[in-house]
Design a protein around this motif. Structure first.
Motif, PDB file in Angstrom:
ATOM      1  N   UNK A 141      -2.524 -24.235  -3.405  1.00 52.85           N
ATOM      2  CA  UNK A 141      -1.750 -24.873  -4.243  1.00 52.85           C
ATOM      3  C   UNK A 141      -0.522 -25.519  -3.461  1.00 52.85           C
ATOM      4  N   UNK A 142      -0.867 -26.938  -3.232  1.00 53.31           N
ATOM      5  CA  UNK A 142      -0.089 -27.502  -2.144  1.00 53.31           C
ATOM      6  C   UNK A 142       0.099 -26.839  -0.967  1.00 53.31           C
ATOM      7  N   UNK A 143       1.074 -26.262  -0.458  1.00 54.24           N
ATOM      8  CA  UNK A 143       1.290 -25.644   0.716  1.00 54.24           C
ATOM      9  C   UNK A 143       1.194 -24.156   0.496  1.00 54.24           C
ATOM     10  N   UNK A 144       0.636 -23.424  -0.623  1.00 56.83           N
ATOM     11  CA  UNK A 144       0.841 -22.119  -0.835  1.00 56.83           C
ATOM     12  C   UNK A 144      -0.723 -21.593  -0.512  1.00 56.83           C
ATOM     13  N   UNK A 145      -0.954 -20.478  -0.164  1.00 57.36           N
ATOM     14  CA  UNK A 145      -2.405 -19.970  -0.050  1.00 57.36           C
ATOM     15  C   UNK A 145      -2.408 -18.968  -0.737  1.00 57.36           C
ATOM     16  N   UNK A 146      -3.304 -18.642  -1.726  1.00 56.27           N
ATOM     17  CA  UNK A 146      -3.828 -17.517  -2.368  1.00 56.27           C
ATOM     18  C   UNK A 146      -5.164 -16.895  -1.677  1.00 56.27           C
ATOM     19  N   UNK A 147      -5.042 -15.527  -1.779  1.00 56.46           N
ATOM     20  CA  UNK A 147      -6.249 -14.370  -1.512  1.00 56.46           C
ATOM     21  C   UNK A 147      -6.269 -13.666  -2.813  1.00 56.46           C
ATOM     22  N   UNK A 148      -7.514 -13.641  -3.550  1.00 54.33           N
ATOM     23  CA  UNK A 148      -7.817 -12.704  -4.553  1.00 54.33           C
ATOM     24  C   UNK A 148      -8.726 -11.882  -3.983  1.00 54.33           C
ATOM     25  N   UNK A 149      -8.168 -10.523  -3.640  1.00 54.01           N
ATOM     26  CA  UNK A 149      -9.065  -9.674  -3.106  1.00 54.01           C
ATOM     27  C   UNK A 149      -9.671  -8.598  -4.028  1.00 54.01           C
ATOM     28  N   UNK A 150     -10.624  -8.019  -3.666  1.00 56.44           N
ATOM     29  CA  UNK A 150     -11.357  -7.080  -4.364  1.00 56.44           C
ATOM     30  C   UNK A 150     -10.362  -5.966  -4.795  1.00 56.44           C
ATOM     31  N   UNK A 151     -11.063  -5.550  -5.933  1.00 56.47           N
ATOM     32  CA  UNK A 151     -10.202  -4.262  -6.413  1.00 56.47           C
ATOM     33  C   UNK A 151     -10.346  -2.996  -5.877  1.00 56.47           C
ATOM     34  N   UNK A 152     -11.429  -2.917  -5.580  1.00 51.35           N
ATOM     35  CA  UNK A 152     -11.913  -1.714  -4.537  1.00 51.35           C
ATOM     36  C   UNK A 152     -10.940  -1.599  -3.177  1.00 51.35           C
ATOM     37  N   UNK A 153     -10.258  -0.290  -3.134  1.00 54.65           N
ATOM     38  CA  UNK A 153      -9.309  -0.181  -1.915  1.00 54.65           C
ATOM     39  C   UNK A 153     -10.079  -0.587  -0.672  1.00 54.65           C
ATOM     40  N   UNK A 154     -10.989  -0.141  -0.019  1.00 53.87           N
ATOM     41  CA  UNK A 154     -11.470  -0.096   1.056  1.00 53.87           C
ATOM     42  C   UNK A 154     -12.050  -1.896   1.378  1.00 53.87           C
ATOM     43  N   UNK A 155     -12.528  -2.353   0.365  1.00 56.11           N
ATOM     44  CA  UNK A 155     -12.961  -3.725   0.231  1.00 56.11           C
ATOM     45  C   UNK A 155     -11.627  -4.707   0.545  1.00 56.11           C
ATOM     46  N   UNK A 156     -10.675  -4.340  -0.399  1.00 59.59           N
ATOM     47  CA  UNK A 156      -9.351  -5.202  -0.423  1.00 59.59           C
ATOM     48  C   UNK A 156      -8.690  -4.961   1.149  1.00 59.59           C
ATOM     49  N   UNK A 157      -8.701  -3.663   1.706  1.00 57.45           N
ATOM     50  CA  UNK A 157      -8.007  -3.711   2.934  1.00 57.45           C
ATOM     51  C   UNK A 157      -8.979  -4.423   4.134  1.00 57.45           C
ATOM     52  N   UNK A 158     -10.310  -4.322   3.916  1.00 58.48           N
ATOM     53  CA  UNK A 158     -11.037  -4.984   4.852  1.00 58.48           C
ATOM     54  C   UNK A 158     -10.725  -6.494   4.764  1.00 58.48           C
ATOM     55  N   UNK A 159     -10.942  -7.199   3.820  1.00 54.40           N
ATOM     56  CA  UNK A 159     -10.500  -8.545   3.632  1.00 54.40           C
ATOM     57  C   UNK A 159      -9.058  -8.850   4.257  1.00 54.40           C
ATOM     58  N   UNK A 160      -8.035  -7.871   4.026  1.00 51.36           N
ATOM     59  CA  UNK A 160      -6.575  -8.087   4.401  1.00 51.36           C
ATOM     60  C   UNK A 160      -6.833  -8.310   6.095  1.00 51.36           C
ATOM     61  N   UNK A 161      -7.605  -7.470   6.549  1.00 54.18           N
ATOM     62  CA  UNK A 161      -7.539  -7.149   7.985  1.00 54.18           C
ATOM     63  C   UNK A 161      -8.483  -8.547   8.662  1.00 54.18           C
ATOM     64  N   UNK A 162      -9.405  -8.995   7.918  1.00 52.39           N
ATOM     65  CA  UNK A 162     -10.220  -9.973   8.554  1.00 52.39           C
ATOM     66  C   UNK A 162      -9.935 -11.330   8.256  1.00 52.39           C
ATOM     67  N   UNK A 163      -9.286 -11.682   7.011  1.00 53.23           N
ATOM     68  CA  UNK A 163      -8.872 -12.850   6.691  1.00 53.23           C
ATOM     69  C   UNK A 163      -7.478 -12.997   6.465  1.00 53.23           C
ATOM     70  N   UNK A 164      -6.852 -12.013   5.521  1.00 55.50           N
ATOM     71  CA  UNK A 164      -5.308 -12.340   5.478  1.00 55.50           C
ATOM     72  C   UNK A 164      -4.239 -12.325   6.544  1.00 55.50           C
ATOM     73  N   UNK A 165      -4.645 -11.196   7.346  1.00 53.19           N
ATOM     74  CA  UNK A 165      -3.673 -10.655   8.390  1.00 53.19           C
ATOM     75  C   UNK A 165      -3.720 -12.213   9.534  1.00 53.19           C
ATOM     76  N   UNK A 166      -4.983 -12.383   9.896  1.00 53.86           N
ATOM     77  CA  UNK A 166      -4.826 -13.633  10.776  1.00 53.86           C
ATOM     78  C   UNK A 166      -3.908 -15.014  10.383  1.00 53.86           C
ATOM     79  N   UNK A 167      -4.530 -15.137   9.010  1.00 52.24           N
ATOM     80  CA  UNK A 167      -3.858 -16.309   8.310  1.00 52.24           C
ATOM     81  C   UNK A 167      -2.364 -16.242   8.339  1.00 52.24           C
ATOM     82  N   UNK A 168      -1.774 -14.941   8.226  1.00 56.68           N
ATOM     83  CA  UNK A 168      -0.345 -14.843   8.227  1.00 56.68           C
ATOM     84  C   UNK A 168       0.166 -15.038   9.463  1.00 56.68           C
ATOM     85  N   UNK A 169      -0.578 -14.542  10.402  1.00 54.67           N
ATOM     86  CA  UNK A 169      -0.048 -14.622  11.977  1.00 54.67           C
ATOM     87  C   UNK A 169      -0.062 -16.183  12.255  1.00 54.67           C
ATOM     88  N   UNK A 170      -0.949 -16.876  12.089  1.00 53.70           N
ATOM     89  CA  UNK A 170      -1.253 -18.315  12.452  1.00 53.70           C
ATOM     90  C   UNK A 170       0.019 -18.967  11.850  1.00 53.70           C
TER      91      UNK A 170
END
Length: 389
Positions: A280-309
């Motif tokens: 949304x404009x300059x905002x980024x949204x990630x809707x993660x799966x509710x299952x904990x291991x799936x959510x954390x996997x997506x965090x490390x693979x997609x979210x954390x690199x995004x935040x670092x960049x």
């Protein structure tokens, strides 16, 4: 549904521009400099004693007259005559008329007489002006991570604030009627909420400290209002749960009503298939799966690199390392997989309990083994791609 590589590519091409901010030195900790800094002073700014001892104005004898002392911080300038010495302490200014400092262990003091064991060479135990850095020289380059030593160095040069790349603020929206807080009684049909503290902890591990937590029950208007609040208050929003297509999954519809553009929805991977990314404009949204291991996997693979960049780091999504697998492993899946694993030495071992709902194996994992979809055997010693945690 997109592939993992397609998801990476879409994210790369939709990231907002970096933001700069002026921070005090203590606020700038663990941020990257957005400017190159040059020294405004010489360091040290005067000839400085490297130890406790006596500053000497040379003459031919080994006996000197002690005329006083200079402590660290003293600002009066002393003039020594040949044959005179002055007691001096580490960090104090060495008189211009002194040629060297002799350490206190190498002399004998008798009243106001100083007896040397032997003659001393010039400039011994004297730190020259600008020894560490001279005025106008490069202090720290743009893009440098400001850890405690760098902050101390800048403070020693007189800096009080610096321009850095602003780290994104992150909102975590937790959805689900079934969730209760740990420490409260667990009624039938309820589970303890863990994704919020898990994601906040993962963010803190990487020094993302501007984190806001929001909780909402499975109600459309409440979900929309809470997402609207999170989008207004944060640069990146993570949603936990509610992104699937069940009767009580309201996240996708609420995001659409809030004009969040869909970048992709569903990735051909396991776990984490129902991952959503939007902007949304300059905002980024990630809707993660509710299952904990799936959510954390997506965090490390997609979210954390995004935040670092977005923090100015030279990070990227292609972060996997090649490591040999320590055992045979059978792959049989229509989706690529991120397998929780432990790395020991130069080998990696896939763990048991790979279900997307299970954190028990994740709690001891330090890597995710990426295996492409298909039906094949990985033999011991084969090279595999591993995402380091």
């Amino acid at each position: 549904m997109v592939s993992v590589q397609e998801a990476f590519s879409i994210l790369k091409s939709n990231l907002p521009p970096l933001q700069e901010i002026n921070y005090s030195l203590i606020q700038a900790r663990k941020h990257l400099l957005s400017q190159t800094l040059f020294s405004p002073i010489n360091m040290p700014p005067f000839r400085q004693s490297a130890m406790d001892g006596f500053a000497l104005c040379w003459h031919e004898e080994l006996v000197y007259e002690i005329i006083g002392e200079i402590k660290a911080g003293d600002s009066h300038q002393v003039v020594l005559l040949p044959g005179q010495a002055i007691k001096i302490f580490t960090g104090a200014a060495v008189p211009d008329t002194a040629q060297a400092v002799i350490q206190i262990e190498k002399v004998v003091v008798k009243g106001r007489q100083l007896l040397l064991e032997e003659a001393i060479a010039p400039e011994v135990n004297v730190r020259p002006i600008g020894e560490q850095i001279a005025v106008g020289e490069l202090a720290i380059e743009k893009g440098t991570l400001l850890h405690p030593a760098a902050i101390g160095f800048l403070a020693g040069l007189g800096f009080t604030s610096v321009k850095v790349f602003k780290k994104p603020s992150v909102g975590i929206v937790i959805t689900g009627n079934e969730l209760v807080k740990p420490g409260t009684p667990l009624a039938y049909g309820k589970v303890y909420e863990s994704n919020g503290i898990m994601l906040a902890s993962a963010l803190s591990d990487s020094y993302f400290d501007a984190v806001n937590l929001y909780e909402v029950n499975d109600n459309y208007e409440n979900t929309k209002n809470k997402l609207q609040q999170a989008l207004a208050e944060n640069d990146v929003v993570l949603v936990s749960g509610g992104i699937s297509v069940g009767d009580y999954d309201f996240v996708a519809a609420a995001l659409k009503e809030l004009d969040v553009e869909t970048l992709f929805y569903k990735v051909n991977q396991k776990p984490g298939k129902p991952l959503f990314a939007g902007k949304l404009k300059d905002k980024i949204v990630f809707a993660l799966p509710g299952n904990p291991a799936a959510a954390l996997t997506c965090f490390y693979v997609y979210v954390l690199p995004t935040l670092r960049i977005l923090s100015g780091e030279s990070a990227n999504y292609e972060q996997a390392k090649t490591i040999k697998i320590a055992h045979d492993y059978s792959v049989s899946n229509s989706r690529c997989q991120f397998l929780k694993a432990t790395i020991v030495g130069d080998e990696v071992r896939v763990l048991s309990h790979q279900a997307s709902s299970m954190l028990s194996s994740f709690s001891v994992a330090n890597g995710l083994v990426f295996v492409p979809n298909g039906h094949y055997e990985l033999r011991k010693g084969a090279a595999v791609e591993v995402y380091l945690l």
